[in-house]
Structures are given as C-alpha cells and as structure tokens.
Design an enzyme around this catalytic site. Sequence first.
Site, PDB file in Angstrom:
ATOM      1  N   ALA A 253      -6.919 -20.714 -10.291  1.00  0.00           N
ATOM      2  CA  ALA A 253      -5.983 -21.714  -9.792  1.00  0.00           C
ATOM      3  C   ALA A 253      -5.482 -21.280  -8.424  1.00  0.00           C
ATOM      4  O   ALA A 253      -5.356 -20.085  -8.155  1.00  0.00           O
ATOM      5  CB  ALA A 253      -4.820 -21.844 -10.761  1.00  0.00           C
TER       6      ALA A 253
ATOM      7  N   GLY B  87      -8.470 -19.452 -13.694  1.00  0.00           N
ATOM      8  CA  GLY B  87      -8.855 -20.849 -13.935  1.00  0.00           C
ATOM      9  C   GLY B  87     -10.351 -21.067 -13.732  1.00  0.00           C
ATOM     10  O   GLY B  87     -10.934 -21.968 -14.347  1.00  0.00           O
TER      11      GLY B  87
ATOM     12  N   GLU C 216     -11.875 -20.102 -16.829  1.00  0.00           N
ATOM     13  CA  GLU C 216     -11.518 -21.104 -17.851  1.00  0.00           C
ATOM     14  C   GLU C 216     -12.404 -22.346 -17.737  1.00  0.00           C
ATOM     15  O   GLU C 216     -12.731 -22.980 -18.742  1.00  0.00           O
ATOM     16  CB  GLU C 216     -10.032 -21.463 -17.737  1.00  0.00           C
ATOM     17  CG  GLU C 216      -9.151 -20.318 -18.243  1.00  0.00           C
ATOM     18  CD  GLU C 216      -7.680 -20.546 -18.003  1.00  0.00           C
ATOM     19  OE1 GLU C 216      -7.304 -20.823 -16.848  1.00  0.00           O
ATOM     20  OE2 GLU C 216      -6.895 -20.461 -18.960  1.00  0.00           O
TER      21      GLU C 216
ATOM     22  N   GLU D   7      -4.839 -13.207 -14.508  1.00  0.00           N
ATOM     23  CA  GLU D   7      -3.556 -13.905 -14.402  1.00  0.00           C
ATOM     24  C   GLU D   7      -2.354 -12.969 -14.515  1.00  0.00           C
ATOM     25  O   GLU D   7      -1.369 -13.128 -13.793  1.00  0.00           O
ATOM     26  CB  GLU D   7      -3.453 -14.995 -15.495  1.00  0.00           C
ATOM     27  CG  GLU D   7      -4.235 -16.272 -15.180  1.00  0.00           C
ATOM     28  CD  GLU D   7      -5.669 -16.224 -15.688  1.00  0.00           C
ATOM     29  OE1 GLU D   7      -6.171 -15.119 -15.988  1.00  0.00           O
ATOM     30  OE2 GLU D   7      -6.285 -17.303 -15.783  1.00  0.00           O
TER      31      GLU D   7
END
Length: 688
Positions: A60, A99, A102, A122
């Site tokens: 992200a 992300g 993910e 993260e």
Amino acid sequence: MSVTTRREENTGYVEIDNPPVNAVDTSVRRGLLDAVRWAEAERLERVIVSGKGGMFAAGADAREFDGEPIEPHLPDVLNAIENSIVPWVAAIQGVALGGGAEIALACRMRIMASSARIGFPEVTLGVIPGAGGTQRLPRLVGLATALDIITSGKPLSASTALDTGLVHAVDDEPTDAAFMIKSEELGCVVPVRDLPAPVIDQATIATVRERVRTKSPGQVAPLRAIDVIETGLNLAFIESLVVERQAFMELRTSDQAKALRHVFFTERGAKLPVSIASDTVSLAHVAVVGGGTMGSGIAYALLNASLQVTVLEHDAAGVERARKNVASIIAASLARGLIDEPAAAERRARFIATTDYSRVADATLAIEAAFESLAVKRDVFAELENALPKEAILSSNTSYLDLNEIASVVADPSRVVGLHFFAPAHIMKLLEIVRGEHTSDTALATGFLLAKQLRKVPVVVGVCDGFVGNRILARYREAADTVLMDGSTPWEIDEAMVEFGYAMGPYAAQDLSGLDIAHANRRRQDATRDPKRRYIPIADRMIELGKLGRKSGAGWYRYPGGGGRVDDPIVADLALEEAHFAGIERVDYTADEIRERLLLAMINEATFILQEGVAKSASDIDLVTVLGYGFPRWRGGLMHYADTLGAPWIVKQLERLAVEDPVAWTISPLLQRCAETGSSITESFAQR
Ligand code: 3H9
C-alpha cells in the site's frame, strides 16, 4: 494509467504500472477493480497480474496513511479478485510486499522469479497486513509460519516461499509460466479464503508472543497482529476481515505508525542536497588505513559493494592483524549464509593488506581508520597525499577529532571529508559525512556516492567535538553519570532506558564498547572543559580498578566466566563512596525521573547542535539517533519524540532542572523559541 490491461486470445494481462515501486495507491486499486470487471466482461479464461519495471508491488502507498481512506479499499478489491469467475494468477518479479503480497494471495496461483522476494513488512511501519493477509496467509502456510512471517516483517526468498507453500512455483519467466498452467489445473485450485483455517495452537501463539515481547519491546503492531490472527481464525472468513480492517485502521494513525513512517521516508529522503554540485570521483579502488576492528569492518563493507580494497598498515604485525580481521568477517558471513563460497573467494581476491603505500597509486578514495590521535592522523594524511592521485578524496573516520586540523596538513584541504562509520561498519546503516571548513562539493558528493554503494544512510554533519551522534551520546552519558552519582545504580538506569525502548541502557552499551574510549576522550577534553561544569569521577575510578567492560571481564557489570551480565555491588558502592566524598545527599530516582533526565539532556543538546548548524535538520538527528545509537525506531528518533512531548513542556522541565544545575541544564535558545511560538521542532528545522 496505473494499471494496464491487454488481451491475448483468452488470457488477460494486467500490469501494475506505478513507478518507482508500484505502490498500491488509489489509482492502482481503481485500476485493479476495473480490470476484474473487464476480465469478466471479456469472458477471459484467466488473468495474469504482474508489475511493470521488474517489480510486482511494494505494498500500500504509505503516503496515503495520513489521510482519510479513499474507495475502493484494498480488501474489497482483493475480495473482488478472489471471488471473480475468472481466475487470476500472480507473476511475481522483484518484490511483492505488504499489500502487494496480499494481491498475490487473492490470486488463485502464484509463480515467482528466483530472485524475487515476498513478505509482509507492515509491522515495520507500525501496522498489520490490512487486506486479508492476516487471514489468508495462515490458511496457506500454517499458523506458526504465518505468525513468524507477519511478526518479523522479514521478506522470504523464492525458494523459502516455495518451501512454505506460499507460492506454487519458482520460474524466472513467471508470466510465461503462468500462461502455461493448464486450465483444468487452474480451475481445480481452491481460493485461499476457502482453505480450512489452521487449528489454533495456544502453545505456538504463546511462544511467538513471548518472542515478540523480547525482540520488539514496546511495539504494538506485532502483538496486535497475533491477536488479529488468533481472533480471526475463530471466525468466518468474511467476519475475520472486519476484525483485521478495524485493527489496521486503528494502527494506521497511531503514534507508533506515524513515527515509523517518519523514519522510513526520512531514510529514503537522505540524498545529496540539491545545493551541492553532484560531481564525484569514480570509485573502483579504495584505500583503508588501519586494519583494526573499524578498518576491517569498513574494508569488508567496501568488498561487499564490489570495490577493490587495499588496507594500509604501518608494520608487518598490523598487516597480519588486518588480514586476520577481514578473513574472520568473511568467514562469519559465510557461516551465517549471507554469502556463498564463490562470493567469499571473490571478496578475498579483491582485498590486500600491505605497508606499501605505492599500492594505492590508482585509488580514488582513502578512508583513514587509524588510532584516534591527531598526530597519528596528520602523519597518515601526509602520506596519503603523496601516495594517491591528486584528485583522490581523502577521508577520515575520526569519531571526535577536528577534521579541519587533520585537513590542514594537506596542500589542498578541499579534498578532505569526514566519513564517520559506526561499528560494526559492515552492518550499521548510518554514515555521518563530515563537512570540514574547506571540504569541496566533489568530496561531499563522493561521500554520498559511497553511502549509496554501501547501502548506508548518509547524514551531513559539521565539525564539532563528536559531530552529531557522539556529541549527543556524551551528553546522554553525562546525564546518566550524574543520576548515578546522585542516587541510582547502573542497572536501574539501564532498565529505565530499556523500558523506553533501547535494546540496552548506557552502561551495558559502554561495557560492550569499552570504558577506555570514553576515558581517553575525557582526558582529551580536560584542557578545554568548562571549570564550572560538574565533573563525575566514577568512570575514572572504574578505569583505575581495571574495569574496562566486557573485554576485561568486568565493567559496570561483572561477566563471570565470560558469560551473562551480573549486577556488581562494588560499582554501586563506588557511586555511594564518591557521592559521600562530594557531600551529596542521594535521591531515590524513579524510572520516569531517570528517563526524563537522560532524554531531556539529549534533546537540549540536539537543539544546540541544530542552532549551531552542525546538523541541518531535525530529521537528520532522528536518523543519527535511530540508525547509530539505538534510539527506538518506533519513537521516530530523538527530535520526532521531542515533538510528541512538545517544546513548552520540555522547556518547563529544563527550567526546573536548571535550578539544580544551571550549567549542565542551560536551555537552548532555539528550544525556548519553539516553546514561545508553539512550533514543532521538526518543522522549525526541516531544511536539508
Ligand atoms: C501495506 O501494504 C498495508 C497493507 O497490508 C494494507 C493496506 C490496506 N509507499 O526504498 P527505495 C518509495 S503497508 C510509498 O529507495 P529500493 C520510497 O519512498 C506497506 N512509497 O527503493 C522512494 O521514494 P523517493 C508495506 C514507497 O529499491 C521510492 O519508493 N510495504 C513505498 O531501495 C524508492 O524506494 C512496505 O513496507 C510505499 N510502500 O527498495 C515496503 N515503498 O524516490 C516498503 C517505497 O521519492 N518499501 N516507496 O525517495 C521497501 O521496502 C522498499 O522501498 C523496496 C524498494 C524494497 C520496495
């Protein structure tokens, strides 16, 4: 366009294209969601998702974490990918992190290039995987492995990812390999959300929780990740995502996440200031003077960066010591699996140790790491000036000495720059680049180039006793010694700082580096020390007793049989005795009071450093304290932390302490100005 789509027969190719690292921002999320709809509308047989520029996705976009979340949210996009009637396959090159990983988990299959890495970093940004990672990963690799990956934040190599079951195959052409998967095979693969949740093994969870508490004391995110994994696995998948999202959203705006983002982006921003011309010498062969612990660590760091290295020593015994030191670092790296035998052999081939200065006639940079004495260093620089080409840059690794005085022996002092490494030099990421009175832009820019090649974080500092880091350290130790004299023990002080988040307190750290270095510095400073400044003699008594730290078997602590640290009542008695001689009525300081004194002393000193221009920005001080001196990263560095206290509060406490000792606690005028104007220290000193 942050996501591009292309159809070839029945296959859809979706490419994330958001340079430089394909961070998953709003436009990428929108692009991916549109791609799901496009693939369905086109009735494709499969989608292969990859990243442009040899990079899958770095996760992200952390710059968005300061603002309100914007739709579509990543968990929804990934649910759409996973639920789509068209199966997606991830073709991973470069890195798939956070992300990015993910996204790969939401795909039906994952193929990874052998050089690629996948992971969930993260927690290093103070958050947890927030787009299904905490729930999909354990289903795929099992509870223990998932806990390990998520709480450590460390990425996995392709081979490890394959072994754990995180990816289906390793192939250096992952897109082609994804294309070659038979449709029937792809159709049979169960989406990760539908895999059975692993059984929750309380013993495993307890072990990991304990490990996290020990390894990452004070950090919230890794423990929260464990809670979310445990809670979520007891729920239906869709409900578990709600729990995960809630925790992610809370953490995203937490103080720790803000502090960790601050350090992350400050590290990346540590680049050559635009005001400095960027000409450099080219680096191929580097001379290192001195093959002691520091010199050999520097030599090995240079070898790791593919440079040719010549260590210069003054006699045969020195040459032998240098060879042994470098050989043992190479052997240790081999033993730890950091390099393989061919890489070790290749490093050995690029290294020589000699007394013959004519061997560095083609070196373009010299790094002096000789004994910390002005006379010795001046002699070395005179020799280097004769031996190296005229345009070569001459640098000193001095920790405390006046670079201008060292440079004055060289006909052209603009060639001289300070390159202050931290021990062990091949591991520590910080490099203080010291700008002397005459240092040229070329010398400075070469320091930055070297930092880049060594993958270190450069910080420009000015000349003063100890530059930025050691000057703050000296004030920290002085404050600690004063607390020791006036009422505490080394172990109480150490414990207070460990509770704050330091890996070890000032006394345990000094035992590791040796008490003799600080002693030599005190003797050097005798002539110039302010006679009004209080002098604490306890450390000198330790030297008299031969307590030099771990290397002598005892320092502030005892190390019986070379083993673990034991409190030493003799040291406590020494403090009592000195306090008695000085007529001091001792105080029973609480851990909070100890912390307050040590931290305020450092903050105050750091603002003097900023005021004098020795550091250019508050963020530079954050980098120095975090990367060189063990200040807890999750507190964002000394100045970032100071801003959480606020200048008005800091000044109020300093005023109170100044009543006790107006010399030691002289308040920095710039700190006072920040307090009066209510401005943040970081923003007031943001220049780079
Ligand atoms: C996450 O994913 C949460 C999700 O679970 C849930 C969401 C709902 N964001 O390091 P470099 C920039 S949390 C924004 O010098 P390298 C960086 O600032 C995220 N920007 O290159 C720099 O900018 P500039 C989890 C980012 O080749 C430029 O890219 N992911 C991000 O040495 C180049 O970076 C991570 O924690 C980002 N995420 O290393 C991964 N990442 O050019 C963090 C980088 O303006 N990133 N930038 O200075 C890394 O570890 C390294 O950057 C990486 C590349 C290995 C990717």
